[in-house]
Design a protein around this motif. Structure first.
Motif, short mmCIF file in Angstrom:
data_model
loop_
_atom_site.label_atom_id
_atom_site.label_comp_id
_atom_site.label_asym_id
_atom_site.label_seq_id
_atom_site.Cartn_x
_atom_site.Cartn_y
_atom_site.Cartn_z
N TYR A 1 16.97 4.22 -15.58
CA TYR A 1 16.13 5.19 -14.87
C TYR A 1 16.96 6.11 -14.00
CZ TYR A 1 11.97 6.67 -12.23
OH TYR A 1 10.97 7.38 -11.64
N SER A 2 17.90 5.52 -13.25
CA SER A 2 18.70 6.36 -12.35
C SER A 2 19.59 7.30 -13.15
CB SER A 2 19.51 5.51 -11.40
OG SER A 2 20.40 4.70 -12.10
N ASN A 3 20.15 6.82 -14.28
CA ASN A 3 20.95 7.70 -15.13
C ASN A 3 20.12 8.85 -15.66
OD1 ASN A 3 23.29 6.30 -14.86
ND2 ASN A 3 22.90 4.98 -16.62
N LEU B 1 14.37 1.24 -3.36
CA LEU B 1 12.94 0.99 -3.18
C LEU B 1 12.36 0.28 -4.39
CD1 LEU B 1 11.29 1.84 -0.73
CD2 LEU B 1 10.30 3.62 -2.10
N LEU B 2 12.80 0.71 -5.57
CA LEU B 2 12.33 0.10 -6.82
C LEU B 2 12.70 -1.38 -6.86
CD1 LEU B 2 11.23 0.64 -9.71
CD2 LEU B 2 13.49 1.24 -10.37
N ARG B 3 13.94 -1.66 -6.45
CA ARG B 3 14.39 -3.05 -6.43
C ARG B 3 13.57 -3.89 -5.48
NH1 ARG B 3 18.64 -5.21 -8.23
NH2 ARG B 3 19.86 -4.01 -9.70
N HIS B 4 13.26 -3.31 -4.36
CA HIS B 4 12.49 -4.06 -3.36
C HIS B 4 11.07 -4.29 -3.83
CE1 HIS B 4 10.72 -5.24 0.44
NE2 HIS B 4 11.93 -5.40 0.89
N PHE C 1 17.97 6.25 -3.05
CA PHE C 1 16.86 5.76 -2.26
C PHE C 1 15.78 5.17 -3.16
CE2 PHE C 1 14.16 5.43 1.29
CZ PHE C 1 12.91 5.91 0.93
N MET C 2 15.49 5.89 -4.24
CA MET C 2 14.46 5.41 -5.16
C MET C 2 14.86 4.09 -5.79
SD MET C 2 13.04 8.61 -7.31
CE MET C 2 11.66 7.75 -7.99
N ASN D 1 0.79 -1.23 0.00
CA ASN D 1 0.00 0.00 0.00
C ASN D 1 0.82 1.27 0.00
OD1 ASN D 1 -2.68 -0.78 -0.11
ND2 ASN D 1 -2.64 -1.45 2.02
N CYS D 2 2.14 1.16 -0.05
CA CYS D 2 2.97 2.36 -0.02
C CYS D 2 3.31 2.80 -1.42
CB CYS D 2 4.29 2.07 0.71
SG CYS D 2 4.16 2.36 2.44
N ARG D 3 3.33 4.12 -1.64
CA ARG D 3 3.80 4.63 -2.92
C ARG D 3 4.70 5.83 -2.67
NH1 ARG D 3 -1.34 6.37 -2.35
NH2 ARG D 3 -1.64 8.62 -2.50
N LEU D 4 5.69 5.93 -3.56
CA LEU D 4 6.63 7.04 -3.46
C LEU D 4 6.36 7.99 -4.61
CD1 LEU D 4 9.34 8.08 -2.15
CD2 LEU D 4 10.44 7.02 -4.06
N CYS D 5 6.10 9.27 -4.28
CA CYS D 5 5.84 10.26 -5.32
C CYS D 5 6.98 11.26 -5.32
CB CYS D 5 4.55 11.00 -5.04
SG CYS D 5 3.19 9.92 -4.60
N LEU D 6 7.45 11.60 -6.49
CA LEU D 6 8.54 12.55 -6.60
C LEU D 6 8.06 13.67 -7.52
CD1 LEU D 6 12.17 11.87 -6.98
CD2 LEU D 6 11.17 12.90 -8.92
N LYS D 7 8.08 14.89 -7.02
CA LYS D 7 7.59 16.01 -7.83
C LYS D 7 8.76 16.92 -8.13
CE LYS D 7 3.31 18.54 -7.70
NZ LYS D 7 2.26 19.04 -6.81
N TYR D 8 9.01 17.13 -9.40
CA TYR D 8 10.17 17.91 -9.78
C TYR D 8 9.72 19.20 -10.43
CZ TYR D 8 14.37 19.23 -12.33
OH TYR D 8 15.44 19.91 -12.84
N ARG D 9 10.02 20.31 -9.78
CA ARG D 9 9.71 21.60 -10.36
C ARG D 9 11.02 22.31 -10.64
NH1 ARG D 9 4.56 23.29 -9.76
NH2 ARG D 9 5.25 25.32 -10.44
N ASN D 10 10.90 23.46 -11.26
CA ASN D 10 12.09 24.27 -11.47
C ASN D 10 12.59 24.77 -10.12
OD1 ASN D 10 14.03 25.72 -12.76
ND2 ASN D 10 12.69 27.43 -13.26
N GLU D 11 13.80 24.32 -9.70
CA GLU D 11 14.41 24.74 -8.45
C GLU D 11 13.77 24.15 -7.20
OE1 GLU D 11 15.37 28.72 -7.87
OE2 GLU D 11 16.09 29.07 -9.91
#
Lengths: 75, 170
Positions: free
Chosen positions: B98-100, A66-69, A62-63, A23-33
């Motif tokens: 992906y990491s690259n 987590l992806l591997r797991h 870290f990602m 049930n866990c999800r990792l969200c990554l939000k990338y904005r300018n700066e």
């Protein structure tokens, strides 16, 4: 409610994920700066915000772990 | 749009480039574990729930089944949505690529100006920690030699931190 230190975020995130991996999800939000990481299991949510380039490396490591797991076989 | 792993990575690079050009908007990347279900899990009726309870009590479950999970990766930029599913045999290749990709594209963030652990170089964010740290290490490791050859400033530090040393001198 942002966690200030990366190590603290990583520790708590790993604990939260191992508690309930499906049930866990990792969200990554990338904005300018700005880069925001969020790990949630629909009950609690951990967030980390950064604007520095050196944190990208840590976040990416870290990602990857987590992806591997997530995509692993489990008995 | 559900894509193959390689296609997904290609489209993701395009999204990063678009973001760089437009200089606005946020790119979201989401990762979640996926167990391969295509139908929603139906809720059990009361009868089925009771049966499940009684069977689990009488036969304690021994987990011998190997479950292979996959990972769902999604990317959203504006109205464009991409997704892909990574299974465990593609994970090595995908994870490297992906990491690259992430390392190469997330470069609009600031560089930290602090320099720590270099030889006493001043930076804009200096605090008193940096000049003390090499002296602290020498004080902790070899107290005997530093007492003999200490300069006046470091001696004052040592006197503050190790009050026993003047007693030893005497």
């Amino acid at each position: 409610m942002f966690i200030q230190s990366w190590d603290e975020f990583a520790k708590q995130a790993e604990r939260l994920y191992l508690n309930d991996p499906i049930n866990c999800r990792l969200c990554l939000k990338y904005r300018n700066e700005m880069l925001i990481l969020r790990l949630t299991d629909n009950h609690t949510c951990l967030q980390y915000k950064t604007k520095y380039a050196q944190d990208v490396k840590k976040a990416e490591k870290f990602m990857s772990s987590l992806l591997r797991h997530m995509a692993s076989k489990e008995t | 749009m559900l894509l193959e792993n390689d296609n997904f990575l290609l489209e993701l690079t395009k999204l990063f480039q678009q973001q760089r050009v437009k200089n606005s908007g946020s790119l979201s990347l989401i990762m979640k574990r996926y167990d391969g279900r295509t139908k929603p899990k139906p809720k059990l009726t009361k009868k089925q729930r009771l049966e499940q309870k009684s069977s689990s009590i009488s036969h304690p479950t021994t987990h011998e089944t190997v479950v292979e999970y996959k990972c769902l990766v999604r990317a959203v930029y504006g109205s464009k949505k991409l997704s892909t599913i990574v299974s465990s045999k593609d994970i090595n290749r995908f994870q490297l690529a992906y990491s690259n990709l992430l390392k190469a594209n997330m470069d609009t963030l600031k560089k930290k100006a602090k320099e720590n652990k270099t030889t006493g170089q001043t930076s804009t964010n200096t605090n008193s920690n940096t000049p003390l740290s090499p002296r602290m290490t020498t004080a902790t490791t070899t107290t005997a030699t530093t007492i003999a050859s200490s300069s006046s400033s470091s001696a004052s530090n040592q006197q503050k931190k190790t009050p026993t040393t003047p007693a030893k001198r005497k």
